[in-house]
Structure formats: structure tokens, C-alpha cells
Design an enzyme around this catalytic site. Sequence first.
Site, PDB file in Angstrom:
ATOM      1  NE  ARG A 182      74.247  52.586 -10.091  1.00  0.00           N
ATOM      2  CZ  ARG A 182      73.292  53.402 -10.648  1.00  0.00           C
ATOM      3  NH1 ARG A 182      73.319  53.269 -11.850  1.00  0.00           N
ATOM      4  NH2 ARG A 182      72.360  53.959  -9.938  1.00  0.00           N
TER       5      ARG A 182
ATOM      6  CE  LYS B 280      74.662  56.859  -8.654  1.00  0.00           C
ATOM      7  NZ  LYS B 280      73.741  56.908  -7.601  1.00  0.00           N
TER       8      LYS B 280
ATOM      9  CE  LYS C 149      76.245  53.164   3.499  1.00  0.00           C
ATOM     10  NZ  LYS C 149      76.176  52.661   2.158  1.00  0.00           N
TER      11      LYS C 149
END
Length: 846
Positions: A578, A583, A692
Site C-alpha cells: 500500500r 512505508k 514472502k
Amino acid sequence: MDSSGSFPMATTKETNATKVPAIAHPLAEESSEIASNIAYHARYSPHFSPLKFDPEQAYYATAESVLDLLIQRWNETYLHFHRIDPKQTYYLSMEYLQGRALTNAIGNLGASGAYADALNKLGHELEEIVEQEKDAALGNGGLGRLASCFLDSMATLNLPAWGYGLRYRYGLFKQRISKEGQEEVAEDWLEKFSPWEVVRHDVVYPIRFFGHVEISPTGSRKWVEGEIIQALAYDVPIPGYKTKNTISLRLWEAKASAEDFNLFQFNEGQYESASQLHSRAQQICAVLYPGDATENGKILRLKQQFFLCSASLQDIIMRFKERRSGNMTWKWSEFPSKVAVQLNDTHPTLAIPELMRLLMDDEGLGWDEAWDVTTRTVAYTNHTVLPEALEKWPQAIMYKLLPRHMEIVEEIDKRFMAMIHSSLNGMESKLPAMQILDSSNPLKPVVRMANLCVVSSHTVNGVAQLHSDILKSELFADFFSIWPTKFQNKTNGITPRRWIRFCSPELSDIITKWLKTDEWITNLDLLSGLRQFVGNEELHAEWASAKMANKHRLAQYVLHVTGVTIDPNSLFDIQVKRIHEYKRQLLNILGTVYRYKKLKEMTVEERKKMTSRTVMIGGKAFATYTNAKRIVKLVNDVGAVVNNDPEVNNYLKVVFIPNYNVSVAEILIPGSELSQHISTAGMEASGTSNMKFSLNGCIIIGTLDGANVEIREEIGEDNFFLFGAKADEVPRLRKEREKGLFNPDPRFEEAKQFIRSGAFGSYDYNPLLDSLEGNSGYGRGDYFLVGHDFPSYIEAQSSVDEAYKDRRRWLKMSILSTAGSGKFSSDRTISQYAKDIWDITACPVP
């Protein structure tokens, strides 16, 4: 379809496929029978014009064939749960990012090869058919994807569990990129239909809004009048990996009844008035996170949250009572020994007063008994320390929409305050911050949902060790001093099935070969066995080959969706998540701008010594988040210049990946080599994409934030590119900034000035760059410390360039990243929830 009952395959394209008989084989395992079952669905479950068997039609028929098998396992699972009557977990979440279901379902069923063969017999390739499926638009980011990983693990671990959510018609939004930047358009995942959901017409509950509270002569209270919307259940099967257990994700749709359509008004020409309640019902499940700047927007969001909570709790109570229908001696005090309710963040907080209301007003319990049942049933997961995400709802709107619930919340707050006063001396000064009802601003009194969760839940957990420590030492420090045993950590995890086994089969096969077992897929700790081969040249060659195959696949995808050609021999550097200032995609693109400027200043010979990079950034900015949208625009503007600059575009490409979702991640993550997880320390609760990437042998450049801390511990400090301020330094650095003590690095100033010079077009980026400047004030003062961390970021990126030139070293780091990822399986996370919070055990179907 011909008269013999056979299906003439792929009539719209040339094929040598033989005719396959259309015969029902709902439990087929062998490929020819599967092919017949797919043909049967194409003929007898038609959704399209006859004689068509294009990839789209083939996808729907294939999905219905898989569903045949899932429904049998589904039914067996819940019949088994009904017979055994174990304690069950009910996971309440406003978001689920499921991704495509077909690959996952046939993979978990162990039927991928059989379905590939069956589709070949029908003239199609499985890869082509899979591409026809649209991602279910039920989530936004990490919160929703985590919920979906958790459901996969619950099913795989044979746990008795349900997921509950909303069936959004349009979800969040589909992102398009134009010269203006991000544009939002409605998602079309339900434009036709989803073959994976089963509507349960017999599972319908009334949900009330508005109205008032009526007090009877005996003093009992009842919520009456207002408007009533029906909640209709749609179930989606969640199969476990190599187990018979298949659990449910139950999604609620809002509907009005025929009685609510005013035929008289309609015939009088008052068409909108005639169907007012139908229109209001449709709004509830239309869009995920509708804008809440207006009062109507706030009411709609609160309606969504209550709709989820009320429908789910009515369903849970109904199931509990059904199981006790033949037992005349059961008591409500047994409810927490059979039911665990987990709140995924503060969105389902209204489950607390709603459970109290149902127990008191509908079932006749007194306050103390209802409170005991509720607090032993409900647990709360906190996902953020960001103030804007710790929901606070205006008390006036709560009174208006949910008058009975506000009475209950007031009573909870009153009793909590009384408990503090009577038993905890010295805490009085802390009360204003701990109250559920915050009236410190008399003009805008609010309900603090996080405080309501903490007071009312038996367990509160964070989602990474650093995050949980911050909850105890900062965010909920006062509550922690009262209830130290209430707080736990449950570090997030990801399902290894979707996030390596199915999305990177080449790498998975190599892991299985070297470990001599595929049991790592359900016991991820076994990956540590790769460490003994980390220097093996044969493994290096195979590993490099698998990574390169994934990079080629990613390069083809990028060309298809953006038109940009990227070089698979360059370093693939990816940041997808996002778009949010904390971030720090802005730090990434500023660093890239600086790299571009330095490349431009080099001689041809100097450039040849540089590590070639392809920088990919992707993610959605919330529609009203102006600065986030400016960042998206900047990335695209930089890419437009860099990618068309013949002097440097062999050494640097910049690509914005549009409409990032689960299916896009399944291509990006296996093809990545460096991934950026660079949030300001102390602000990212956990992150799961970092897990991941690491699992897929990607090296992380990042701050000591969220789960980065634990990933670095597990894979080894030498295999992680670390930079930036630490979480405990951030408050001091912000204070120093406010006092004007920050001296920006010249390279930081150079990058900003280069953007301001118009090098990337005429768009005015001053408001975005201004946010990084000044010493304090709204929209200024660099709250997220981009300027402070810039020099160490640039230096860490230089270390990346050097490491990538040493292929042997880089491959070792890649293998060790995968080898150290065992801890980050959602199977481990869910096992801990089951044992430490829910007190449930496996209930495998025999």
C-alpha cells in the site's frame, strides 16, 4: 453440443482435441473423468451461449468441476464438527485478499497434474484457464491477505474454524495509471459471477439500524423500530493442503425484502422512494472502506462494521443453540468453552456490545453473566500503532445508528472507571487516556474502539515481537500495568502453499530435491536443511536457473501491462505494498532519482562498472490520500524520463506496476532479487510481504521495523541490508527536528532539487517535497524521517550493488534467506493462536 452427448471442443479455434463425453463425475480424480466432468458442467451448468468453449467458458466449467469435489469434503467436515462438537474459532475480518482460487484449490487437493491433463484433452492449457479468474476484491492490503493465509492454515491444520466477512460488490478499487497518475475505477470481480461461492438461502438474519431503546415496566431494555436489513450468507470453501478438511469463509450480503418495496409509490411514479431501503441495503456491501469525510460516509462505514458483527454473532449463537437443542441442562456459561471470537483489528469491535445485547436483551442474561461470557469469548489482534487507524467514532453518530449499543458501551466504560478508582490507587491520572468514551473535546466526543477492545477482550496480541513490545511499553502501557498477562505476541506468517509451492514451482522442486522430502510444505522449519548445501555449486546452478526463469516470466508480465522492456540480467529491485508515507516509497524514488542523476554525470566507462537495476514499485494509494497519490505520480514521471534516456536506460529502469493485487504478487515475488521494506522504525506492525520475498530467496534491504527484526535474526545479519534509525531513536530525532537541529545530507538536497528543476516534467511536486522540510507543522517536518535515513539508505544501496557483482555471494545469501524462513509460516502462527488464545485442537475428518 452434438446428439451423442459429447462436447465439440474449442469451436472458436482450431484443435485436434478428441470429443470428450459430457458425463458427471463429481468425485473424479483421474484426468479423463475430470475432463468429462468439466464437459458436463459446460453443457448442464451453462452460463454462456451454447457451442462456445473459449478459455472463459472453460474456466467456469473447470471451477464448477473442482467445486463438486470441495462440496463433498465441505459437507463431511461440518458434519464431523457437528458430531464431535469441538470448540470452534470464528475469525471476524472486514478484509480477505483471497487471490485466485483455482490454482490454490487444485494444488491443495493434489490434483494440479490431473486437471492440467484434463484441460489438454479439452484443447486448453491450465495456465491459460487460470488467467481467466479475477481476484476477489474483498481486501486492501496486508490485513486482508493475512486473514486469507490464516484460513488456509486453519484448514490445513484441521482446526474447527470459520472466517466471517462481507461480500463487497466492488471491493476497494481497480487502479489505472494515466499521465495524471492514479485513477480509481470500480472492480468488476462480480461483473459475471464467482463460481466459488454458494449462496445459503436458509441462512438469513435481520440487522437493525437507528430506532430507539424501549424500557419495559420490569426494567428490561429492547431496541425497536428503525430500519431492518437482511443479511444473506454466501459461503466460499477453503480446502486444507492434503487433508479432507475444508472450512468456510462466510460472506454476508445485505438485502431488503419484497415487503420493503413500495408498489403503490412505484406506480405513482415515485421510483426512488419506492425502493429506498433496497438502495440503502445495496450501499452496505458496495465498496470496501467508503470515504468517511462526511457524516453519511461515517454512518455507512459504521453500518458495514455492525452488519458484519451482528450477522456473524447471530449465526454463531444459532449454531451454539442448535447443538444444545436436545440437552435441557446446558448453561450460557458454557458458551466460551465452545466459541472463540477473534477480532482482526478494531473494525469488528462492535461484536463486543452486540454480543452483550444479544445475551441480555434476547437471551435474558443479567449484566454480570453476559459480561463474563463476552470477555471469555472475545480476543483482539492489534495491527497498527498509527493513530488514524486506531478507530475513533463520533459518539453522536453511534447514538444515532446504534442507540442500544451506546448504552452498553457507556456502562462498560463506567464500570471500568469504577474498577480503576476502587482498586488501583495512583492510576487516576491515567484515566483520561484509558477511558473508552473520550470527551476531552466537548465539540467532538468519540468512542475509542481500541480501548473498548482492550478492556473487553481476554487476550490482546500484536503481530511481531517489536510491535507487541511497543503495545506494552507505549500504546497500551497503562492497560498493560493493570493486566500484564492479557498481552501476547503472535508474529505473523504466510502460507507456504500459495507463496512458494504454487507460485514458484521451479524453486519448490529444487528445495524438495535437496531436502529429499516435500514435507517442508507443511513443516517450513525443514527449510533450515538447505544450509548444509549453501556452498554447493550444483545447487547454485539450479537455484540461479529457477530464479532466472521467474525473472523472465516477470519481464514478460511487465512488458504486457506497461509496455516497458526490462532486462532479466539486471538486478530486480521491488517494493510493492500500500502506498503510504510511513512505508516510504518516497525514500525509494528519491534514492532512484539520485542514482539516475549520478549515472547521467558518469562517463560511459564509469557507467559500465555500475550494477544495472530495474526498480519496480507498486501499490494502491487510498483515493483521498493526496500525498500518496503524488508519490504514485512521481514514480511514473521518473520512469517516463529514465526509461527513454538512451544514455542510462541500459543501467536503470523505473517501472510502476499497476493494480497490485494477489495475482500480481504471485508473479512479482518469485522474480524478485532485492526487496525494499523501508518503513520508519516502529511504525510497521509486522509486514508479511517481507516474509514472502525472503521465502522466495529474495534479499531484503530494510529498517529494524516490524517482522524485519525477526527475519534478520533468522536468516543472519550478513544476509540483510540494514539501514536507518532504530525505533527507540525515532522520538528523540523528531524532537531534535522540531528544535531545528536537523542538518540534511547534501545528497538528499541534491535529489530534491533535481525534481524541483523540472527534470521529470512540469507537475508541481513542491507540496510533496515540502512535507520533508521545515521543523514542524502539519504536512511538514518530515515526520517519517526520510531525510534522516537517506544517507544510510544510499550507502546500503551501494553495498547491494557490490554484493550483486559477486554472483556466488549473492546466491548464498538467496539460499540462506529461504533456509531461514521457517519461522514465518502461518501454520506456526495459527498453531500458537489455537493453543495460547483460542484453546482449540485439531478435528481431522477421518
